[in-house]
Design an enzyme around this catalytic site. Structure first.
Site, PDB file in Angstrom:
ATOM      1  N   GLY A 123       0.510  -1.273   0.271  1.00 63.99           N
ATOM      2  CA  GLY A 123      -0.191  -0.073  -0.235  1.00 63.99           C
ATOM      3  C   GLY A 123       0.958   1.570   0.209  1.00 63.99           C
ATOM      4  O   GLY A 123       0.274   2.398  -0.131  1.00 63.99           O
TER       5      GLY A 123
ATOM      6  N   HIS B 259       7.710   7.387   5.490  1.00 64.86           N
ATOM      7  CA  HIS B 259       7.148   8.203   6.222  1.00 64.86           C
ATOM      8  C   HIS B 259       6.014   6.989   7.214  1.00 64.86           C
ATOM      9  O   HIS B 259       5.701   6.312   7.147  1.00 64.86           O
ATOM     10  CB  HIS B 259       5.676   8.541   4.857  1.00 64.86           C
ATOM     11  CG  HIS B 259       4.954   7.899   4.387  1.00 64.86           C
ATOM     12  ND1 HIS B 259       5.381   8.012   3.731  1.00 64.86           N
ATOM     13  CD2 HIS B 259       3.779   6.975   4.365  1.00 64.86           C
ATOM     14  CE1 HIS B 259       4.722   7.397   2.583  1.00 64.86           C
ATOM     15  NE2 HIS B 259       3.585   6.906   2.926  1.00 64.86           N
TER      16      HIS B 259
END
Ligand code: DGP
Length: 111
Positions: free
Chosen positions: A90, A97
Site C-alpha cells: 500500500g 513516512h
C-alpha cells in the site's frame, strides 16, 4: 525533484505542519482514515523505513518519539503507527513516512 514529500519539506507544496524539529516534520494526511491521521516524515529522503534503519537508525527512533508526543498531545489513549513498504503493502509515496492514526477503534488483522 519529483518527490512530493521533499516538496512539502522545502515549502514548494503547502501542508499544515504539526511538528518541525531536528530531522523530522509531521503534517496531516491529505486523505485521513481516522479523526487523527498524521504523517511523520524524515527531512532527508529515504525510500522506506528499512533504508532509514540501515543508514541512520536514530531518525527512526526520533520518528517514534514524535509519534508518542503527538498522540499524547491529542489525548489519544491508543494509536496505531504504520510504515507501508512497497506498492503491494500500500505504499504510494516513496519517501518514508510513519502514519500515526488514532481517535477511533481499529480492527485486526488490517485490510
Ligand atoms: P502510503 O500509501 O503509505 O505511501 O501513504 C501516503 C500518504 O500520503 C497517503 O495516506 C496520502 C498522503 N498524501 C499523498 N500526497 C499528499 C500531499 O500532497 N499532502 C498530504 N498532506 N498528504 C499526502
Amino acid at each position: 525533484m519529483e518527490c512530493i514529500f521533499c516538496k512539502i519539506i522545502v515549502g514548494e507544496i503547502p501542508a499544515k505542519l504539526i511538528y518541525d524539529r531536528n530531522e523530522v516534520i509531521a503534517f496531516d494526511d491529505i486523505n485521513p482514515q481516522a479523526p487523527t491521521h498524521l504523517l511523520i516524515v524524515p527531512k532527508k529522503h529515504f525510500e522506506n523505513a528499512g533504508e532509514i534503519a540501515e543508514s541512520d537508525a536514530e531518525i527512526l527512533a526520533e520518528m517514534f518519539r514524535v509519534a508518542k508526543e503527538l498522540a499524547k498531545g491529542r489525548g489519544l489513549s491508543g494509536y496505531r503507527t504504520v510504515f507501508n513498504t512497497g506498492a503491494e503493502a500500500g505504499q504510494s509515496v516513496f519517501h518514508a513516512h510513519l502514519h500515526l492514526i488514532g481517535g477511533r477503534a481499529f480492527g485486526w488483522p488490517p485490510g
